[in-house]
Design a protein around this motif. Sequence first.
Motif, PDB file in Angstrom:
ATOM      1  N   LEU A  33      -4.936   4.523 -12.891  1.00 49.57           N
ATOM      2  CA  LEU A  33      -5.529   4.128 -14.175  1.00 49.57           C
ATOM      3  C   LEU A  33      -4.520   4.297 -15.309  1.00 49.57           C
ATOM      4  O   LEU A  33      -4.325   3.382 -16.117  1.00 49.57           O
ATOM      5  CB  LEU A  33      -6.781   4.964 -14.444  1.00 49.57           C
ATOM      6  CG  LEU A  33      -7.472   4.725 -15.787  1.00 49.57           C
ATOM      7  CD1 LEU A  33      -8.058   3.318 -15.856  1.00 49.57           C
ATOM      8  CD2 LEU A  33      -8.550   5.772 -16.011  1.00 49.57           C
ATOM      9  N   ASP A  34      -3.871   5.462 -15.371  1.00 49.69           N
ATOM     10  CA  ASP A  34      -2.878   5.703 -16.422  1.00 49.69           C
ATOM     11  C   ASP A  34      -1.744   4.692 -16.369  1.00 49.69           C
ATOM     12  O   ASP A  34      -1.297   4.193 -17.406  1.00 49.69           O
ATOM     13  CB  ASP A  34      -2.286   7.113 -16.296  1.00 49.69           C
ATOM     14  CG  ASP A  34      -3.224   8.202 -16.797  1.00 49.69           C
ATOM     15  OD1 ASP A  34      -4.188   7.889 -17.527  1.00 49.69           O
ATOM     16  OD2 ASP A  34      -2.979   9.373 -16.458  1.00 49.69           O
ATOM     17  N   LEU A  35      -1.274   4.389 -15.176  1.00 51.61           N
ATOM     18  CA  LEU A  35      -0.177   3.432 -15.040  1.00 51.61           C
ATOM     19  C   LEU A  35      -0.586   2.043 -15.502  1.00 51.61           C
ATOM     20  O   LEU A  35       0.174   1.356 -16.192  1.00 51.61           O
ATOM     21  CB  LEU A  35       0.325   3.410 -13.594  1.00 51.61           C
ATOM     22  CG  LEU A  35       0.991   4.702 -13.120  1.00 51.61           C
ATOM     23  CD1 LEU A  35       1.231   4.653 -11.611  1.00 51.61           C
ATOM     24  CD2 LEU A  35       2.276   4.979 -13.875  1.00 51.61           C
ATOM     25  N   ALA A  80       7.344  13.841  -0.605  1.00 53.21           N
ATOM     26  CA  ALA A  80       7.927  14.604  -1.714  1.00 53.21           C
ATOM     27  C   ALA A  80       9.054  13.806  -2.379  1.00 53.21           C
ATOM     28  O   ALA A  80       9.171  13.802  -3.611  1.00 53.21           O
ATOM     29  CB  ALA A  80       8.437  15.952  -1.219  1.00 53.21           C
ATOM     30  N   ASN A  81       9.849  13.125  -1.569  1.00 55.15           N
ATOM     31  CA  ASN A  81      10.913  12.285  -2.123  1.00 55.15           C
ATOM     32  C   ASN A  81      10.345  11.116  -2.929  1.00 55.15           C
ATOM     33  O   ASN A  81      10.904  10.739  -3.968  1.00 55.15           O
ATOM     34  CB  ASN A  81      11.823  11.765  -1.014  1.00 55.15           C
ATOM     35  CG  ASN A  81      12.698  12.852  -0.445  1.00 55.15           C
ATOM     36  OD1 ASN A  81      12.977  13.852  -1.089  1.00 55.15           O
ATOM     37  ND2 ASN A  81      13.132  12.669   0.797  1.00 55.15           N
ATOM     38  N   ILE A  82       9.245  10.540  -2.450  1.00 58.85           N
ATOM     39  CA  ILE A  82       8.588   9.451  -3.188  1.00 58.85           C
ATOM     40  C   ILE A  82       8.095   9.966  -4.536  1.00 58.85           C
ATOM     41  O   ILE A  82       8.273   9.309  -5.564  1.00 58.85           O
ATOM     42  CB  ILE A  82       7.439   8.842  -2.363  1.00 58.85           C
ATOM     43  CG1 ILE A  82       8.014   8.066  -1.169  1.00 58.85           C
ATOM     44  CG2 ILE A  82       6.552   7.930  -3.231  1.00 58.85           C
ATOM     45  CD1 ILE A  82       6.975   7.614  -0.159  1.00 58.85           C
ATOM     46  N   ALA A 104       5.987  -1.123 -10.935  1.00 64.00           N
ATOM     47  CA  ALA A 104       6.517  -0.802  -9.604  1.00 64.00           C
ATOM     48  C   ALA A 104       5.937   0.518  -9.091  1.00 64.00           C
ATOM     49  O   ALA A 104       5.601   0.641  -7.907  1.00 64.00           O
ATOM     50  CB  ALA A 104       8.040  -0.748  -9.637  1.00 64.00           C
ATOM     51  N   ILE A 105       5.805   1.480  -9.973  1.00 63.37           N
ATOM     52  CA  ILE A 105       5.222   2.768  -9.578  1.00 63.37           C
ATOM     53  C   ILE A 105       3.756   2.588  -9.230  1.00 63.37           C
ATOM     54  O   ILE A 105       3.269   3.115  -8.225  1.00 63.37           O
ATOM     55  CB  ILE A 105       5.410   3.811 -10.697  1.00 63.37           C
ATOM     56  CG1 ILE A 105       6.888   4.018 -10.985  1.00 63.37           C
ATOM     57  CG2 ILE A 105       4.735   5.133 -10.328  1.00 63.37           C
ATOM     58  CD1 ILE A 105       7.172   4.637 -12.325  1.00 63.37           C
ATOM     59  N   ARG A 106       3.028   1.845 -10.051  1.00 63.66           N
ATOM     60  CA  ARG A 106       1.609   1.593  -9.780  1.00 63.66           C
ATOM     61  C   ARG A 106       1.431   0.881  -8.445  1.00 63.66           C
ATOM     62  O   ARG A 106       0.539   1.221  -7.658  1.00 63.66           O
ATOM     63  CB  ARG A 106       0.973   0.771 -10.904  1.00 63.66           C
ATOM     64  CG  ARG A 106      -0.523   0.514 -10.681  1.00 63.66           C
ATOM     65  CD  ARG A 106      -1.123  -0.373 -11.750  1.00 63.66           C
ATOM     66  NE  ARG A 106      -0.390  -1.597 -12.000  1.00 63.66           N
ATOM     67  CZ  ARG A 106      -0.424  -2.683 -11.217  1.00 63.66           C
ATOM     68  NH1 ARG A 106      -1.135  -2.689 -10.105  1.00 63.66           N
ATOM     69  NH2 ARG A 106       0.267  -3.763 -11.539  1.00 63.66           N
ATOM     70  N   ALA A 109       1.771   3.486  -5.889  1.00 62.92           N
ATOM     71  CA  ALA A 109       0.697   4.484  -5.929  1.00 62.92           C
ATOM     72  C   ALA A 109      -0.615   3.950  -5.355  1.00 62.92           C
ATOM     73  O   ALA A 109      -1.365   4.704  -4.723  1.00 62.92           O
ATOM     74  CB  ALA A 109       0.487   4.970  -7.360  1.00 62.92           C
ATOM     75  N   GLU A 110      -0.898   2.679  -5.564  1.00 66.18           N
ATOM     76  CA  GLU A 110      -2.175   2.121  -5.090  1.00 66.18           C
ATOM     77  C   GLU A 110      -2.340   2.211  -3.576  1.00 66.18           C
ATOM     78  O   GLU A 110      -3.375   2.717  -3.104  1.00 66.18           O
ATOM     79  CB  GLU A 110      -2.344   0.676  -5.579  1.00 66.18           C
ATOM     80  CG  GLU A 110      -2.614   0.601  -7.059  1.00 66.18           C
ATOM     81  CD  GLU A 110      -2.611  -0.811  -7.610  1.00 66.18           C
ATOM     82  OE1 GLU A 110      -3.254  -1.016  -8.648  1.00 66.18           O
ATOM     83  OE2 GLU A 110      -1.953  -1.702  -7.025  1.00 66.18           O
ATOM     84  N   PRO A 111      -1.372   1.770  -2.773  1.00 64.36           N
ATOM     85  CA  PRO A 111      -1.562   1.917  -1.328  1.00 64.36           C
ATOM     86  C   PRO A 111      -1.544   3.372  -0.857  1.00 64.36           C
ATOM     87  O   PRO A 111      -2.222   3.712   0.119  1.00 64.36           O
ATOM     88  CB  PRO A 111      -0.427   1.105  -0.706  1.00 64.36           C
ATOM     89  CG  PRO A 111       0.535   0.822  -1.789  1.00 64.36           C
ATOM     90  CD  PRO A 111      -0.186   0.972  -3.083  1.00 64.36           C
ATOM     91  N   LEU A 112      -0.799   4.234  -1.554  1.00 64.93           N
ATOM     92  CA  LEU A 112      -0.840   5.656  -1.216  1.00 64.93           C
ATOM     93  C   LEU A 112      -2.251   6.201  -1.455  1.00 64.93           C
ATOM     94  O   LEU A 112      -2.807   6.918  -0.622  1.00 64.93           O
ATOM     95  CB  LEU A 112       0.170   6.445  -2.045  1.00 64.93           C
ATOM     96  CG  LEU A 112       1.627   6.306  -1.648  1.00 64.93           C
ATOM     97  CD1 LEU A 112       2.532   6.951  -2.694  1.00 64.93           C
ATOM     98  CD2 LEU A 112       1.878   6.906  -0.278  1.00 64.93           C
TER      99      LEU A 112
END
Length: 126
Positions: A33-35, A80-82, A104-106, A109-112
Amino acid sequence: MTAPHLRDRYLQDSVNTASPGKLLIMLYDRLVLDLGQAEQALAAQEREVAHEKITHAQEIVIELRTSLDVDAWSGAPALANIYGWMLTELIGANIARDAARVKAIRELAEPLRDTWREAAAAAVAG
Protein backbone atom coordinates in the motif's frame (compact mmCIF):
# COMPACT_ATOMS: atom_id res chain seq x y z
CA MET A 1 -15.08 7.48 22.29
CA THR A 2 -14.91 9.10 18.86
CA ALA A 3 -14.88 7.14 15.62
CA PRO A 4 -11.15 7.71 14.95
CA HIS A 5 -10.30 6.52 18.47
CA LEU A 6 -12.44 3.41 18.02
CA ARG A 7 -10.77 2.67 14.70
CA ASP A 8 -7.30 3.11 16.20
CA ARG A 9 -8.20 0.84 19.10
CA TYR A 10 -9.57 -1.79 16.73
CA LEU A 11 -6.40 -1.69 14.64
CA GLN A 12 -4.19 -1.93 17.72
CA ASP A 13 -6.24 -4.86 19.05
CA SER A 14 -5.97 -6.55 15.64
CA VAL A 15 -2.19 -6.26 15.71
CA ASN A 16 -1.92 -7.37 19.34
CA THR A 17 -3.95 -10.52 18.78
CA ALA A 18 -2.71 -11.53 15.33
CA SER A 19 -0.69 -14.68 14.77
CA PRO A 20 2.91 -14.31 13.52
CA GLY A 21 1.78 -15.32 10.02
CA LYS A 22 -1.02 -12.77 10.03
CA LEU A 23 1.35 -10.06 11.28
CA LEU A 24 3.75 -10.83 8.44
CA ILE A 25 0.93 -10.54 5.91
CA MET A 26 -0.24 -7.29 7.52
CA LEU A 27 3.27 -5.88 7.16
CA TYR A 28 3.44 -6.89 3.51
CA ASP A 29 -0.04 -5.50 2.82
CA ARG A 30 0.98 -2.16 4.30
CA LEU A 31 4.30 -2.22 2.44
CA VAL A 32 2.54 -2.71 -0.89
CA LEU A 33 0.00 0.00 0.00
CA ASP A 34 2.75 2.47 0.95
CA LEU A 35 4.67 1.75 -2.23
CA GLY A 36 1.60 2.24 -4.42
CA GLN A 37 0.78 5.50 -2.67
CA ALA A 38 4.39 6.66 -2.99
CA GLU A 39 4.29 5.97 -6.74
CA GLN A 40 1.11 8.03 -7.06
CA ALA A 41 2.52 10.85 -4.95
CA LEU A 42 5.70 10.98 -7.00
CA ALA A 43 3.69 11.08 -10.23
CA ALA A 44 1.65 13.97 -8.81
CA GLN A 45 4.79 15.79 -7.60
CA GLU A 46 3.59 15.49 -3.98
CA ARG A 47 7.07 15.21 -2.54
CA GLU A 48 6.12 15.34 1.13
CA VAL A 49 3.56 12.55 0.82
CA ALA A 50 5.96 10.47 -1.26
CA HIS A 51 8.71 10.92 1.32
CA GLU A 52 6.35 9.90 4.14
CA LYS A 53 5.21 6.76 2.32
CA ILE A 54 8.71 5.73 1.25
CA THR A 55 10.06 6.30 4.75
CA HIS A 56 7.29 4.16 6.22
CA ALA A 57 8.03 1.46 3.63
CA GLN A 58 11.69 1.58 4.72
CA GLU A 59 10.62 1.03 8.34
CA ILE A 60 8.56 -2.00 7.30
CA VAL A 61 11.43 -3.51 5.32
CA ILE A 62 13.73 -2.98 8.30
CA GLU A 63 11.20 -4.76 10.53
CA LEU A 64 10.89 -7.62 8.04
CA ARG A 65 14.68 -7.93 7.88
CA THR A 66 15.30 -7.79 11.62
CA SER A 67 12.54 -10.28 12.42
CA LEU A 68 13.80 -12.77 9.83
CA ASP A 69 15.51 -15.79 11.37
CA VAL A 70 18.20 -16.53 8.78
CA ASP A 71 18.87 -19.91 10.38
CA ALA A 72 15.24 -21.07 10.22
CA TRP A 73 15.29 -22.24 6.59
CA SER A 74 17.65 -22.39 3.65
CA GLY A 75 15.96 -19.55 1.72
CA ALA A 76 16.18 -17.06 4.56
CA PRO A 77 19.63 -15.64 3.68
CA ALA A 78 18.46 -14.95 0.13
CA LEU A 79 15.34 -13.25 1.46
CA ALA A 80 17.53 -11.16 3.77
CA ASN A 81 19.50 -10.07 0.71
CA ILE A 82 16.26 -9.11 -1.06
CA TYR A 83 15.26 -7.01 1.95
CA GLY A 84 18.67 -5.34 1.84
CA TRP A 85 18.23 -4.55 -1.84
CA MET A 86 14.74 -3.18 -1.20
CA LEU A 87 16.03 -0.90 1.52
CA THR A 88 18.87 0.40 -0.65
CA GLU A 89 16.46 1.03 -3.53
CA LEU A 90 13.94 2.77 -1.27
CA ILE A 91 16.61 5.13 0.01
CA GLY A 92 17.77 5.83 -3.54
CA ALA A 93 14.20 6.28 -4.79
CA ASN A 94 13.46 8.71 -2.00
CA ILE A 95 16.56 10.79 -2.72
CA ALA A 96 16.04 10.77 -6.50
CA ARG A 97 12.22 10.95 -6.31
CA ASP A 98 12.18 8.00 -8.69
CA ALA A 99 8.75 6.40 -9.13
CA ALA A 100 10.19 3.66 -11.37
CA ARG A 101 12.39 2.38 -8.54
CA VAL A 102 9.44 2.40 -6.16
CA LYS A 103 7.40 0.48 -8.73
CA ALA A 104 10.15 -2.14 -9.10
CA ILE A 105 10.13 -2.71 -5.34
CA ARG A 106 6.34 -2.96 -5.27
CA GLU A 107 6.39 -5.44 -8.14
CA LEU A 108 8.77 -7.60 -6.10
CA ALA A 109 6.90 -7.17 -2.82
CA GLU A 110 3.52 -8.21 -4.24
CA PRO A 111 4.46 -11.80 -5.16
CA LEU A 112 6.40 -12.15 -1.90
CA ARG A 113 3.27 -11.08 -0.01
CA ASP A 114 1.12 -13.49 -1.98
CA THR A 115 3.54 -16.35 -1.29
CA TRP A 116 3.52 -15.65 2.46
CA ARG A 117 -0.27 -15.44 2.37
CA GLU A 118 -0.45 -18.88 0.72
CA ALA A 119 2.06 -20.31 3.21
CA ALA A 120 0.09 -18.94 6.17
CA ALA A 121 -3.15 -20.37 4.79
CA ALA A 122 -1.51 -23.76 4.25
CA ALA A 123 -0.13 -23.72 7.82
CA VAL A 124 -3.59 -23.01 9.23
CA ALA A 125 -5.22 -25.66 7.02
CA GLY A 126 -2.55 -28.28 7.54
